[in-house]
Structures are given as structure tokens and as C-alpha cells.
Scaffold this motif. Sequence first.
Motif, mmCIF file in Angstrom:
data_model
loop_
_atom_site.group_PDB
_atom_site.id
_atom_site.type_symbol
_atom_site.label_atom_id
_atom_site.label_comp_id
_atom_site.label_asym_id
_atom_site.label_seq_id
_atom_site.Cartn_x
_atom_site.Cartn_y
_atom_site.Cartn_z
ATOM 1 N N PRO A 173 0.762 -1.149 0.036
ATOM 2 C CA PRO A 173 0.039 0.153 -0.099
ATOM 3 C C PRO A 173 0.870 1.293 0.019
ATOM 4 C CG PRO A 173 -0.698 -1.579 1.664
ATOM 5 C CD PRO A 173 0.566 -2.019 1.375
ATOM 6 N N ALA A 174 0.671 2.092 -1.014
ATOM 7 C CA ALA A 174 1.309 3.362 -0.983
ATOM 8 C C ALA A 174 0.666 4.590 -1.070
ATOM 9 C CB ALA A 174 2.105 3.306 -2.477
ATOM 10 N N LEU A 175 1.096 5.706 -0.443
ATOM 11 C CA LEU A 175 0.547 6.880 -0.446
ATOM 12 C C LEU A 175 1.420 7.714 -1.249
ATOM 13 C CD1 LEU A 175 -1.259 9.348 0.803
ATOM 14 C CD2 LEU A 175 0.456 9.693 2.724
ATOM 15 N N VAL A 176 1.309 8.498 -2.151
ATOM 16 C CA VAL A 176 1.962 9.133 -2.865
ATOM 17 C C VAL A 176 1.486 10.844 -2.658
ATOM 18 C CG1 VAL A 176 2.597 10.056 -5.240
ATOM 19 C CG2 VAL A 176 2.155 7.568 -4.651
ATOM 20 N N LEU A 177 2.528 11.469 -2.024
ATOM 21 C CA LEU A 177 2.172 12.819 -1.445
ATOM 22 C C LEU A 177 2.975 13.827 -2.172
ATOM 23 C CD1 LEU A 177 1.684 13.608 2.431
ATOM 24 C CD2 LEU A 177 2.987 15.102 0.901
ATOM 25 N N VAL A 178 2.399 15.040 -2.661
ATOM 26 C CA VAL A 178 3.054 15.869 -3.290
ATOM 27 C C VAL A 178 2.677 17.360 -3.024
ATOM 28 C CG1 VAL A 178 1.493 15.846 -5.317
ATOM 29 C CG2 VAL A 178 4.007 16.622 -5.670
ATOM 30 N N GLY A 179 3.572 18.449 -2.892
ATOM 31 C CA GLY A 179 3.092 19.659 -2.719
ATOM 32 C C GLY A 179 2.478 20.270 -3.954
ATOM 33 N N ALA A 180 1.356 20.944 -4.151
ATOM 34 C CA ALA A 180 0.762 21.293 -5.250
ATOM 35 C C ALA A 180 1.597 22.295 -5.925
ATOM 36 C CB ALA A 180 -0.429 22.078 -4.797
ATOM 37 N N GLU A 181 2.596 23.063 -5.360
ATOM 38 C CA GLU A 181 3.472 24.034 -5.858
ATOM 39 C C GLU A 181 4.828 23.536 -6.203
ATOM 40 O OE1 GLU A 181 1.791 26.613 -6.995
ATOM 41 O OE2 GLU A 181 -0.027 25.950 -5.530
ATOM 42 N N ASP A 182 5.166 22.016 -5.856
ATOM 43 C CA ASP A 182 6.298 21.619 -6.166
ATOM 44 C C ASP A 182 6.745 21.619 -7.603
ATOM 45 O OD1 ASP A 182 8.583 20.126 -6.191
ATOM 46 O OD2 ASP A 182 7.896 18.294 -4.894
ATOM 47 N N GLN A 183 7.854 22.279 -7.890
ATOM 48 C CA GLN A 183 8.352 22.443 -9.404
ATOM 49 C C GLN A 183 9.581 21.269 -9.471
ATOM 50 O OE1 GLN A 183 7.027 24.862 -11.538
ATOM 51 N NE2 GLN A 183 5.589 24.986 -9.538
ATOM 52 N N VAL A 184 10.104 20.853 -8.556
ATOM 53 C CA VAL A 184 11.022 19.865 -8.508
ATOM 54 C C VAL A 184 10.548 18.388 -9.036
ATOM 55 C CG1 VAL A 184 13.017 18.688 -7.575
ATOM 56 C CG2 VAL A 184 12.598 21.020 -6.929
ATOM 57 N N ALA A 206 -2.253 12.228 -2.607
ATOM 58 C CA ALA A 206 -2.332 13.155 -1.617
ATOM 59 C C ALA A 206 -1.842 14.641 -2.041
ATOM 60 C CB ALA A 206 -2.259 13.053 -0.397
ATOM 61 N N VAL A 207 -2.485 15.597 -2.557
ATOM 62 C CA VAL A 207 -1.680 16.812 -2.981
ATOM 63 C C VAL A 207 -2.046 17.958 -1.959
ATOM 64 C CG1 VAL A 207 -1.845 18.887 -4.818
ATOM 65 C CG2 VAL A 207 -2.441 16.318 -5.421
ATOM 66 N N VAL A 208 -0.783 18.313 -1.432
ATOM 67 C CA VAL A 208 -0.911 19.156 -0.307
ATOM 68 C C VAL A 208 -0.814 20.896 -0.899
ATOM 69 C CG1 VAL A 208 0.273 20.158 1.818
ATOM 70 C CG2 VAL A 208 0.419 17.738 1.048
ATOM 71 N N PRO A 209 -1.945 21.561 -0.486
ATOM 72 C CA PRO A 209 -2.082 22.946 -1.132
ATOM 73 C C PRO A 209 -1.338 23.863 -0.557
ATOM 74 C CG PRO A 209 -4.006 22.357 0.144
ATOM 75 C CD PRO A 209 -3.250 21.244 0.043
ATOM 76 N N GLY A 210 -0.380 24.701 -1.413
ATOM 77 C CA GLY A 210 0.296 25.618 -0.723
ATOM 78 C C GLY A 210 1.525 25.279 -0.711
ATOM 79 N N ALA A 211 2.041 23.996 -0.936
ATOM 80 C CA ALA A 211 3.278 23.510 -0.355
ATOM 81 C C ALA A 211 4.241 23.202 -1.709
ATOM 82 C CB ALA A 211 3.207 22.476 0.499
ATOM 83 N N SER A 212 5.541 23.292 -1.412
ATOM 84 C CA SER A 212 6.301 22.868 -2.318
ATOM 85 C C SER A 212 7.178 21.557 -2.231
ATOM 86 C CB SER A 212 7.246 24.041 -2.898
ATOM 87 O OG SER A 212 8.222 23.802 -3.906
ATOM 88 N N HIS A 213 8.438 21.588 -2.547
ATOM 89 C CA HIS A 213 9.416 20.226 -2.510
ATOM 90 C C HIS A 213 9.371 19.684 -1.107
ATOM 91 C CE1 HIS A 213 11.501 17.334 -4.465
ATOM 92 N NE2 HIS A 213 12.582 17.562 -3.607
ATOM 93 N N LEU A 214 9.597 20.575 -0.179
ATOM 94 C CA LEU A 214 9.800 20.172 1.120
ATOM 95 C C LEU A 214 8.630 20.539 2.121
ATOM 96 C CD1 LEU A 214 12.425 19.017 1.903
ATOM 97 C CD2 LEU A 214 12.981 20.884 3.311
ATOM 98 N N ALA A 215 7.533 19.593 1.600
ATOM 99 C CA ALA A 215 6.298 19.731 2.480
ATOM 100 C C ALA A 215 6.241 19.361 3.764
ATOM 101 C CB ALA A 215 5.335 18.709 1.457
ATOM 102 N N PRO A 216 7.068 18.233 4.339
ATOM 103 C CA PRO A 216 7.099 18.167 5.723
ATOM 104 C C PRO A 216 7.548 19.314 6.680
ATOM 105 C CG PRO A 216 7.877 16.012 4.671
ATOM 106 C CD PRO A 216 7.843 17.442 3.588
ATOM 107 N N VAL A 217 8.287 20.152 6.091
ATOM 108 C CA VAL A 217 8.773 21.479 6.804
ATOM 109 C C VAL A 217 7.864 22.605 6.486
ATOM 110 C CG1 VAL A 217 10.860 23.155 6.991
ATOM 111 C CG2 VAL A 217 11.111 20.799 6.790
ATOM 112 N N GLU A 218 7.447 22.618 5.311
ATOM 113 C CA GLU A 218 6.525 23.885 4.982
ATOM 114 C C GLU A 218 4.906 23.686 5.363
ATOM 115 O OE1 GLU A 218 5.698 26.623 1.001
ATOM 116 O OE2 GLU A 218 6.765 24.895 0.878
ATOM 117 N N ALA A 219 4.371 22.462 5.352
ATOM 118 C CA ALA A 219 3.060 22.011 6.040
ATOM 119 C C ALA A 219 2.958 20.910 6.974
ATOM 120 C CB ALA A 219 2.269 21.872 4.520
ATOM 121 N N PRO A 220 3.659 21.102 7.853
ATOM 122 C CA PRO A 220 4.007 19.804 8.774
ATOM 123 C C PRO A 220 2.485 19.391 9.398
ATOM 124 C CG PRO A 220 4.514 22.139 10.030
ATOM 125 C CD PRO A 220 4.211 22.422 8.589
#
Length: 601
Positions: free
Chosen positions: A208-219, A238-252
Motif C-alpha cells: 500500500p502506497a501513499l503518494v504525497l506531493v506539494g501542489a506548488e512543487d516544481q522539482v 494526496a496533494v498538499v495545497p500551498g506547499a512545494s518540495h519540502l512539504a514536511p517542513v512547509e506544511a507539517p
Amino acid sequence: MIRERVWRVSETPANTLQYRSDGPEDAPVLVLGPALGTTWHMWDRQIPELTRHWRVLRFDLPGHGGAPAEPAPAVGELTDRLLATLDGLGVDRFGYAGCSIGGAMGADLALRHPHRLVALALIAASARSGTADSWHQRGNTVRTSGMDPIARSAPESWFTPNFAGAQPAIVDWAVQMVSTTDPGCYVAACDALAAFDVRAELGRIGVPALVLVGAEDQVTPPADARVLVAGIHDARLAVVPGASHLAPVEAPAAVTDLLVRHFTTAWQLSTQQGLTPVTSPTPPSRTATPAQGPTPGQAFGPAPGSETGQPTGHAPGFPGHGPDAGVASEAFGHMPGRTTGPGGLPPGPAPAPQPGQPAGRAPGFPANDPGVAPGQAPGSGQAPGFAVPGRAEGRTAGQMPGATADHAVGRAPGPGHVAGAAPGHLPGPASGYGFPPAQQPTPAPGGGAPVPPMTGGFGPPPTLEPEAAAATAPDPDPYGRGMRIRREVLGDAHVDAAEAAKDDLTGDYEDFVTRYAWGGAWDRPGLDRRTRALITLTALTAGGHLDDLALHTRAALRCGLTPDDIKEALLHTAVYCGVPAAGAAFQVARRVIAEESAPPA
């Protein structure tokens, strides 16, 4: 009942990875893998909540965070070193979440060692990140110019412009963290990513896999995440709105909540299927010896707001209940051994050693543990705890009643890392969070050797500034909740267009939809978003609303539905709503899935 929490210091033998372990020894094991250029501290804001459920093991890549500079030029070699580390700890099966190159390691684990994994989370990851030429070019940049160009560009790649502008201390922390990375190990990691390509093998990933990405990730943009979801049989997006590449820091808070839900469900299914419980045996005792530490040019201290020892009943660096207990403001305390920046908060008194405590060890902690500083005055340098969305206990996410701060570090700092003498340490930001004065050695009982102040390598990220931290707080207003959910499900582009098109005629309708459809029906706890997305697809098919069906097919992919899920829903709809309606729906779904699954140009 709160299980006992322990900490350990172990060696970092050859062909293993520097690690740190937090949480109960007898709990299931969850491994967190870092992004390229970061250290295990990128996960600090997830630890208080995750350690309520799991024993969390974090590791550093070679040459990162003062880890031994032993380059690994292939993702598979990094994976092998991780497994050797876990084997040495007696860990058989575990959950794994990795960011960026840590995500590549997770995919490699799932392909080559699926029997070791209970579940997988791929964060800011890609089956094929960039191009081989782009990674070789980055490696050549480091060879010719060192780490400075990479470090200066890191914040732009890792964070959204709004976050970076509001969080200058975290930007400085990121730059300094990358600049202390060993150049040879960074180049080797670039070579590893240049050769990494598992696009043709995604169908073999069965966990089972969760694929999580920031909506603003350009990398690693959302299109890369959708390729993973389309290829992995049991994957959710799961798309995290308002977050970029380092989502665990930006949207903890958002990332923590998604991880808790995913891995909790996976472990429950594993138990129901009768698999061997994933517990962590106590590893054999080892003698703590210093591993290779940072060089003088790498001996940067923690960013403003590092962890401290915490009073009983709280996770490290987080307060308990208080008048502001629901505010989304993650704050860490301070580490001794660093000079105070402008406006820095003073520490509490230095702790006296306990009777019988070995020299060179702070009371209750392993020798030279770089992440904790027992004895700081309660509340020093702390801001109110934050609440994780979806938690109804009325407890802040960082609070663990009855638990004491616990840490295990897989290395000790090397020679030359002297308290208070770390060159290039970060000053305290304008918010008032800084380093405390260096502590003097405390005389040991009976005239023995003094207990030195604790030192450490690169520290955790600074606390969020209040403006940005408050943005992650749960919104009591149905309109606010509805707008957040609407953006998460439909995407910012669609919502921004709808908001821009509002006028006197349609404004009240848009408000009604946001408040009652999204802040009401979609926010109810009885069904998860995946189920609601399926229901919405069938209802739109039955009504013949093909334009909205295209919009909500994209939304279904964002909610974690796979193309197979959508196919089954439409087949079922054909029986009860009619073949012509389902046929038209299939045409729409095929077009949308092809668009969303196409790799970036």
C-alpha cells in the motif's frame, strides 16, 4: 497506557547509515528517509505525533549532517546500507516514508525487498526525476564551485515564495544545512538519481502506497506523482495545497495527518491479514563511540528554536495544554553550547548530574546526544502547540501525556566540535528565537571529571513565524473549511478561476457552494474523501453532467483514486444508470486520465 520510551547511542559501522530513533522500543517501526541536501531534522515536526504510534527511525544520507563521508553512487546502495542498519537493530518489517531521494529509496525497497515493508509513503518523489544530464550538470557544478551555488538555490526549490518570504530563519537554516553537506557525497547522490528510473517497474510494487506531493512543487511536480499513482496498483494520491518540495517542513500538520492515517490503516490491515506483528526487538547493547563528525567548516549549530529536554508529559519542544493550545505554531526550544543571537531567549539553569552519572553524560541522556538538552526551564523558548486536523481529543499534536522526552542517536559528534565555538552558526531571527549562551562544564560529584555541555551537528528547523503557522490551524468557519477542502480536491487553478469570475449574480452561489457543499458535505467525518469522490463520479454520470465529470475525475485522482478505481465505479454505474451514460463517462475519464498521467514535457 504509555509505554516506556528509551534512547540509544550506537556506532555507525561501515556500510550502514547514521540514524536516530525516537519512541517506544516495543512499538512498530516507521522509517523516515530524508531529501537530498537535508538531515533527519527535516522530520522534526512530525516526531511528536508519530511517536505516539510508532518507534520512528530517521537516518542521514552519507556526508549529510556530519555523517561519515562514504559516497553511495546508486540508490540501491543507499537502500542496502539502510537495510544493514535495520538488520543491526533487529528490525525485520517496517513502514517507510521517504522524501525526494528518500522516496527513490522507498521505491527501490518496494521493488527489491517487498517482504520487509508493511506500507510505503513517497513524498515529493518521482519514478524518474529530471534527466540524467540535469543531474550530471548539478554534480559538475559542485565539483567546480563547491556547495555554495546549490545551497543558495535550495530555498527556491524547496519552498513556495510566500513561505520563504515569511520565514527568513528557515530559509537561512536550509542554506546552511546544504552548505555543510560533503561535496563528494552530494555528487554521488546526483549520480544515483541520474541513473534511477523505475517507470517500467511500478506495476511490480505491491505494498500500500501513499503518494504525497506539494501542489506548488516544481522539482517533482504533481504530474510526476500522478505517474506513480497510475503505475502502482495500490496507491493513493494526496496533494498538499500551498506547499512545494519540502512539504514536511512547509506544511507539517497536513503531512503528519496524512502519514498517521495511511500507516495506521496499513498496520490495521496487516494485523487483520494475520501477518507477523511489526515490533522492534531491543537491539544488542553497543558501546557508544564517536563517529566521523563535521569538519570545522561544517560544524554549524542548530537553527533558531532547537529542541530541549521537556517536562514530563510533553513531547520534546512542545508545550501541553494552554490558552492557545489549538494554534498551529510549532516551536522548539534551545540547545546549549551556542551563543545567543539577537533577542535570543535565555535557557534555564544547567542541570546538576545525578549521583552515579558517568562523566561526560548529561543526566538521563546518552553521552553527547546532539538533539536534546535536559534541564531547561519549563516553557523557555516555547510557543503554543499545534493541533493536527482530524484529531478530536482536544489535545495538541505535540503532547504525549505521561511521556518523557526520548531520543536515540546513531552517532556522536566528532572531535573539534566545541560548545559555543561553532563557526557560522545561525543568529536568532527577529521573532526572538535564538541560541542560549554556552554552558560551562558542570563539576561531577566527588570531584570527578566534569560533565561537559552537550554539543551536536546541524540542528532542527526554526519555529514557524506566527503568520505562516496560523495558516495551518483548523478553521472553525464553514466557509474557511470549505475553501480549504475545495482547493485540496479541485486544485488552486480551478478555484482561483471560479473566484475571479464571480460577480453580483453568481457571488452568493459561489459562497453557498463553498460553505455548504465543501464546508458541509465534504467535511463530514462519516466518509473519507476517496469514497466521496467515487459517489460524486457516479452521481455526475447519472445526471449526464460531463463537464463537471471531467473536473471531478481530476479531483478523484487528487483524492487518491486510481484509474482502476474509476473504471470499476463507471462499470458499476453502467448497470444502474444506463450504458449510454456510462459510455460517455468512460470517454471523459479516458481523456482526463491520459492528460493527468502524461509525464511532464
